[in-house]
Write a protein that holds these residues in place. Structure first.
Motif, PDB file in Angstrom:
ATOM      1  N   PRO A  46      -1.444   1.728  -4.120  1.00 14.73           N
ATOM      2  CA  PRO A  46      -2.576   1.521  -5.032  1.00 14.73           C
ATOM      3  C   PRO A  46      -2.852   2.752  -5.903  1.00 14.73           C
ATOM      4  O   PRO A  46      -3.556   2.644  -6.899  1.00 14.73           O
ATOM      5  N   TYR A  47      -2.321   3.904  -5.542  1.00 10.47           N
ATOM      6  CA  TYR A  47      -2.701   5.136  -6.252  1.00 10.47           C
ATOM      7  C   TYR A  47      -1.540   5.928  -6.847  1.00 10.47           C
ATOM      8  O   TYR A  47      -1.736   6.619  -7.849  1.00 10.47           O
ATOM      9  N   VAL A  92       4.501  -5.850 -10.721  1.00  9.16           N
ATOM     10  CA  VAL A  92       3.323  -5.619  -9.871  1.00  9.16           C
ATOM     11  C   VAL A  92       2.309  -4.725 -10.582  1.00  9.16           C
ATOM     12  O   VAL A  92       1.099  -4.868 -10.418  1.00  9.16           O
ATOM     13  N   GLY A  93       2.824  -3.775 -11.375  1.00  7.53           N
ATOM     14  CA  GLY A  93       1.933  -2.807 -12.016  1.00  7.53           C
ATOM     15  C   GLY A  93       1.623  -1.638 -11.100  1.00  7.53           C
ATOM     16  O   GLY A  93       0.699  -0.874 -11.363  1.00  7.53           O
ATOM     17  N   LEU A  94       2.367  -1.516 -10.009  1.00 12.67           N
ATOM     18  CA  LEU A  94       2.163  -0.416  -9.053  1.00 12.67           C
ATOM     19  C   LEU A  94       3.531   0.105  -8.615  1.00 12.67           C
ATOM     20  O   LEU A  94       4.536  -0.592  -8.771  1.00 12.67           O
TER      21      LEU A  94
END
Lengths: 273, 267
Positions: free
Chosen positions: A161-162, A200-202
């Protein structure tokens, strides 16, 4: 004598005893293999671990992959919530089991923990090595199941997530696993990582790598969750012991900002509230 | 899912509205001075205030107490209690054994997973019925998609009436807390299930959830409130196992393992 109903059925374990001492095993067999008579001398730890979870001995390349995963997951490091939790137990002098129970609880969830590995393995089970299926899965991420005790997921399982980019240790682990598991999900993930990350964008994270490798090893998502919990414990144990020796004065206590603090109930004379 | 502030935002002081302690001085509990404002609270009142941020009336607290009291069974055969008993038998610590027994209570066929599922279903069902769908359709759909409804039927005694229901209902009645919509719905669902081919009676999970929802709990608040629900039954299991000879609680002889796996083989 116990009731004939008070028995345990198992495909995994069998014991023999002497007639006069029914509670002491003289031989133990794991899926048919003599544990103390033969495996002690011939099997490696990961062979035995695999045997326990899959009830068959691993092929050499699978055993090597499990060994790599055992090292990769073995110590998430003291910043990880599970290890932080274990150290919190260790620093206060809690029992050793409390430190590991703390690590299990804080390492069980869907954000960096064993539940995330299970959820990611379920994605692999559904999508396999099919980019279109991944696209569909990403468009409709896993929702809370009947097991509502688990909170809703905050990010697509298997990805960070980060992190701003895939971390070097994650990439190194994936490369090492893909070398041992050349025909499966780990290899496909290595080849298609950026495409999936874009969808996913991650960035890919360690639970996603572990999930792919565990699928390649023929492990079920439920067993993968359990194995992840287990494999992450050595670091938690070692750091709990280390911080126990260091003492609480050298362990962070952090500061709090209580936004609704009513202040002292009876202020001392001359002290402003 | 991807919009979240960076972790740098959360470094430094931890922002909270839940409270904290000022050693040697005072403690704050959800915006109140613990020792000045809450010091003589009933423990369950404080516990539930910690979960919900709301205070409850003496009548509501009596019902909440009753829900815990009447499901406290010191039976070491029960799977969660057995963990506490085995810990005692193996001479582990009481807190380790009982903590693990509490964690075990988050089970799929009884305990916390059932509790939150039935509370969640009652909330969804009531919303659906209020929007005009017939109860039969709502319950039928749930049975089709999930195969069962947690608060109805019972793994250890499928068709018997739950011995706890009438007791807790009587206490709730005495406190004038049986007029809520969720309790009414829970009984209507039982009536439907009993009349159909399912023959499932309402168990304690459904009645307790309905009472708590009528008190104003959300399903997740209800789940956390129930954490100690089985607790009172656990220490007796641990204590008695600790007083038996070591390893003498539920001993299993080697021959009690019935092996059904592959034949003996060489590595």
């Amino acid at each position: 004598m116990a009731s004939s109903k008070d028995v345990i059925h198992s495909k995994l374990w069998q014991e023999e005893s002497e007639p006069g001492d029914p509670f002491t095993a003289t031989a133990c067999y794991c899926s048919g293999y003599d544990v103390y008579g033969e495996l002690l001398h011939k099997a490696s730890y990961v062979d035995y671990l695999y045997l326990l979870f899959r009830r068959e001995r691993p092929l050499p390349h699978v055993a090597r992959a499990l060994e790599i995963l055992t090292i990769a997951l073995g110590n998430p490091g003291p910043r990880d919530p599970s290890v932080h939790a274990a150290m919190s137990a260790g620093v206060g002098g809690s029992p050793a089991a409390a430190a590991l129970m703390a690590a299990l609880a804080a390492g069980a969830g869907s954000s960096g923990g064993a539940r995330e590995v299970l959820l990611a393995m379920e994605v692999w089970t559904r999508c396999g090595c099919d980019l279109n299926a991944w696209q569909t899965a990403i468009a409709s991420p896993p929702v809370a199941t009947r097991q509502l005790v688990w909170p809703d997921i905050d990010h697509f399982p298997g990805f960070s997530p980060y992190a701003r980019d895939v971390s070097i240790p994650v990439r190194q682990t994936l490369e090492a696993l893909a070398d041992c598991l050349p025909d499966g999900c780990a290899r496909w993930l290595l080849d298609h990582r950026q495409a999936i990350e874009n969808l996913v964008g991650l960035s890919l994270a360690m639970p996603g790598v572990a999930a792919a490798a565990l699928i390649d090893m023929g492990i079920t998502p439920e067993a993968g969750e359990m194995l992840t919990l287990l494999l992450r414990l050595p670091g938690a144990a070692a750091h709990a012991l280390e911080q126990g020796e260091m003492g609480f004065r050298r362990f962070p206590f952090f500061s709090l900002d209580i936004s609704n603090d009513p202040g002292p109930a009876m202020p001392k004379e001359g002290t402003a509230r | 899912m991807n919009e979240r502030p960076p972790l740098e935002t959360f470094e430094g002081s931890l922002n909270t509205t839940m409270g904290g302690c000022f050693p040697g001085e005072r403690a704050v509990f959800r915006g109140h001075d613990l020792h000045a404002e809450l010091s003589d609270s009933d423990w369950i009142d404080l516990y539930v205030f910690g979960i919900t941020g709301r205070r409850h009336t003496p009548s509501q607290l009596k019902v909440l107490h009753a829900i815990w009291v009447n499901t406290s069974y010191p039976d070491p055969r029960l799977w969660n209690n057995r963990v506490a008993a085995l810990a005692g038998s193996a001479r582990s610590t009481g807190i380790l054994g009982i903590s693990a027994a509490l964690a075990t209570s988050e089970a799929a066929i009884y305990g916390r997973q059932i509790d939150i599922a039935i509370a969640d279903f009652l909330v969804r069902a009531r919303r659906a019925i209020e929007s005009g769908r017939p109860l039969s359709e709502v319950v039928g759909e749930e049975l089709r998609t999930r195969r069962s409804i947690g608060g109805y039927g019972r793994p250890v005694a499928k068709s018997a009436a739950d011995e706890r229901n009438a007791v807790v209902l009587a206490i709730a009645k005495k406190e004038d807390l049986v007029g809520g919509g969720y309790l009414k719905l829970a009984f209507e669902i039982e009536e439907f299930l009993l009349s159909g081919r399912w023959r499932m009676r309402m168990n304690y999970a459904a009645i307790a959830a309905a009472l708590a929802l009528d008190i104003g709990f959300s399903p997740r608040e209800y789940y956390l409130y129930l954490l100690p629900a089985f607790l009172a039954g656990m220490p007796p299991c641990f204590i008695e196992a600790s007083t038996r000879p070591e390893q003498a609680t539920f001993p299993l002889r080697c021959s009690s393992l019935i092996y059904e796996g592959p034949a003996r083989r060489a590595w």
